[in-house]
Design a protein around this motif. Structure first.
Motif, mmCIF file in Angstrom:
data_model
loop_
_atom_site.group_PDB
_atom_site.id
_atom_site.type_symbol
_atom_site.label_atom_id
_atom_site.label_comp_id
_atom_site.label_asym_id
_atom_site.label_seq_id
_atom_site.Cartn_x
_atom_site.Cartn_y
_atom_site.Cartn_z
ATOM 1 N N PRO A 65 3.581 -2.346 13.784
ATOM 2 C CA PRO A 65 2.350 -1.824 14.370
ATOM 3 C C PRO A 65 1.978 -2.466 15.710
ATOM 4 O O PRO A 65 0.838 -2.893 15.910
ATOM 5 N N ASN B 295 12.784 0.036 10.679
ATOM 6 C CA ASN B 295 11.495 -0.573 10.341
ATOM 7 C C ASN B 295 10.436 -0.012 11.282
ATOM 8 O O ASN B 295 10.742 0.366 12.410
ATOM 9 N N GLN C 97 -1.591 -5.980 14.875
ATOM 10 C CA GLN C 97 -2.708 -5.232 15.468
ATOM 11 C C GLN C 97 -3.803 -6.201 15.916
ATOM 12 O O GLN C 97 -4.380 -6.058 16.984
ATOM 13 N N ARG D 110 0.792 -1.237 0.000
ATOM 14 C CA ARG D 110 0.000 0.000 0.000
ATOM 15 C C ARG D 110 0.822 1.284 0.000
ATOM 16 O O ARG D 110 0.535 2.232 -0.711
ATOM 17 N N GLY D 111 1.831 1.341 0.866
ATOM 18 C CA GLY D 111 2.720 2.504 0.860
ATOM 19 C C GLY D 111 2.209 3.706 1.624
ATOM 20 O O GLY D 111 2.635 4.833 1.357
ATOM 21 N N SER D 112 1.341 3.486 2.619
ATOM 22 C CA SER D 112 0.853 4.664 3.352
ATOM 23 C C SER D 112 1.952 5.270 4.228
ATOM 24 O O SER D 112 1.971 6.489 4.440
ATOM 25 N N ASN D 113 2.856 4.455 4.732
ATOM 26 C CA ASN D 113 3.980 5.026 5.492
ATOM 27 C C ASN D 113 4.940 5.775 4.570
ATOM 28 O O ASN D 113 5.499 6.800 4.962
ATOM 29 N N GLU E 19 1.349 5.397 13.331
ATOM 30 C CA GLU E 19 2.550 5.058 12.549
ATOM 31 C C GLU E 19 2.988 6.252 11.709
ATOM 32 O O GLU E 19 4.172 6.580 11.619
#
Ligand code: GRF
Length: 208
Positions: free
Chosen positions: A114, A111, A126, A15-18, A178
């Motif tokens: 979560p 790294n 999670q 996804r690449g949200s970070n 995050e």
């Protein structure tokens, strides 16, 4: 303190949200860095398209192209070295990295996980935390060592688990945390003034 933006490599698998949070922190002046390259082991990672849209150089390095983990890690390390980056930031990179890779970038691979390590390493952290019934959940940024999710801890942040939470709502709130913490932790490491003593990462200056 760094004067000019220092180059980072960001490794993703999905996804690449970070990655997006890192880009936004750079654009917002909260992270004095630039992303020299985004590398994915999966050609279909949505984060790659985001990176391309941002004009960031991308490389796809499928792990299936190499017979062994050592060969893959060697090719990955060589590719990263060619960008002369200060830090390698794993952002949802779903591959274990072996001892030779970790040794190639000593105390220079970060790294984000979560959960509040050492609790709930591995996949679906999670959900593991939710199902365990913890009252505090959170995120951990750590240096990467060959042991899964077990390297020296750079930064952690916690948040309460609400009675009304579901595994999904908790995961959503953890993800937001995050996105706050990872750019902060990267900047903290780039700022220097830290040391790794065994498992402990200590900072000469107080945590901001
Ligand atoms: C994040 O939850 C991160 O902590 C974990 O993998 C996930 C990646 O998400 N290591 P994204 O690709 O950054 O959206």
């Amino acid at each position: 303190m760094e004067k000019s933006p220092v180059p980072l490599a960001v490794l993703i698998s999905g996804r690449g949200s970070n990655l997006k949070a890192i880009v936004e922190a750079i654009e917002g002046g909260r992270l004095r860095a630039r992303i020299a390259v985004v590398i994915s082991n999966r050609g279909d990672a949505p984060g790659l398209a985001f990176a391309r849209d941002q004009g960031i150089e991308t490389r796809v390095m499928p792990h299936g192209d190499h017979a062994t983990r050592e060969e893959y890690d060697g090719a990955l390390a060589a590719a990263i070295r060619s960008y002369d980056v200060r830090l390698v930031c794993l952002a949802g990179f779903m591959r274990r990295l072996g001892p030779a890779f970790c040794a190639a970038f000593p105390n220079a691979i970060l790294n984000i996980h979560p959960a509040l390590l050492p609790a709930f390493p591995g996949m679906n952290a999670q959900r593991q935390a939710f199902e365990h019934g913890v009252k505090l959940a959170g995120v951990t940024v750590h240096f990467v060592t060959p042991e899964l999710d077990a390297g020296p801890i750079v930064m952690q942040a916690s948040m309460p688990v609400l009675d009304a939470d579901t595994a999904d709502s908790l995961a959503d709130r953890i993800l937001k945390l995050e996105h706050e913490i990872y750019p902060q932790a990267i900047q903290r490491i780039l700022d220097g003034g830290w040391a790794v003593d065994g498992r402990r990462v200590t900072f000469r200056t107080a945590t901001p």
